[in-house]
Design an enzyme around this catalytic site. Structure first.
Site, PDB file in Angstrom:
ATOM      1  CB  SER A  73      -0.990   0.018   1.167  1.00 32.94           C
ATOM      2  OG  SER A  73      -0.336   0.256   2.374  1.00 32.94           O
ATOM      3  CE  LYS A 116      -3.537   1.953   4.492  1.00 36.23           C
ATOM      4  NZ  LYS A 116      -3.208   1.090   3.407  1.00 36.23           N
TER       5      LYS A 116
END
Length: 153
Positions: free
Chosen positions: A40, A84
């Site tokens: 990610s 993130k």
């Protein structure tokens, strides 16, 4: 003589307990070493896993900014920690780039988290704004792999 040796053992035990308590408090409130594994955050971090230093004071003091990379408890699986980038803070309206499209206004006490690898990230595009209480720390330094040592922008 026996009393003196028991006293020495107790003193050493107390010093060890104090050291462990200090390390626990330091890790929970100041700095922590964490690992980011998976696709990610490509190309920022490696898929096999980078070891990162996170500082917790920015989150506790509300000093996070758009663009910061953070570690957070996953809203979809609380046993998991995700890495993130913050793309929006409370009050911001962001354009959602996904199959559904549209825009989202971020409510009070929430942030918008997204992985750098748009096509291989489960993030706020899937689960919506994330409560700020799930943020654990701001990533500021990569210590592994050695060729990637340095501050994280």
């Amino acid at each position: 003589m026996l009393w003196k040796s028991l006293s020495d053992v107790a003193g050493r035990g107390a010093a060890i307990v104090q050291c462990v308590c200090f390390m626990d408090v330091f890790s929970n409130h100041v700095l922590q070493i964490q690992q980011c594994i998976g696709p990610s955050m490509l190309p920022t971090f490696n898929i096999r896993g980078d070891i990162l230093v996170t500082e917790r004071l920015s989150v506790k003091l509300g000093k996070i900014r758009v663009g910061d990379v953070v570690m957070a408890r996953s809203p979809s699986d609380p046993r998991m920690v995700v890495c993130k980038r913050i793309l929006g803070l409370e009050g911001d309206t962001i354009t959602v780039v996904s199959d559904k499209g549209g825009s989202a206004k971020i409510p009070k006490g929430h942030v918008w988290l997204q992985g750098d690898n748009f096509h291989k990230s489960r993030d706020s595009r899937e689960y919506g704004p994330v409560p700020s209480a799930l943020l654990q720390g701001r990533v500021f330094y990569r210590i592994w792999p050695p060729q990637g040592w340095g501050f994280v922008g």
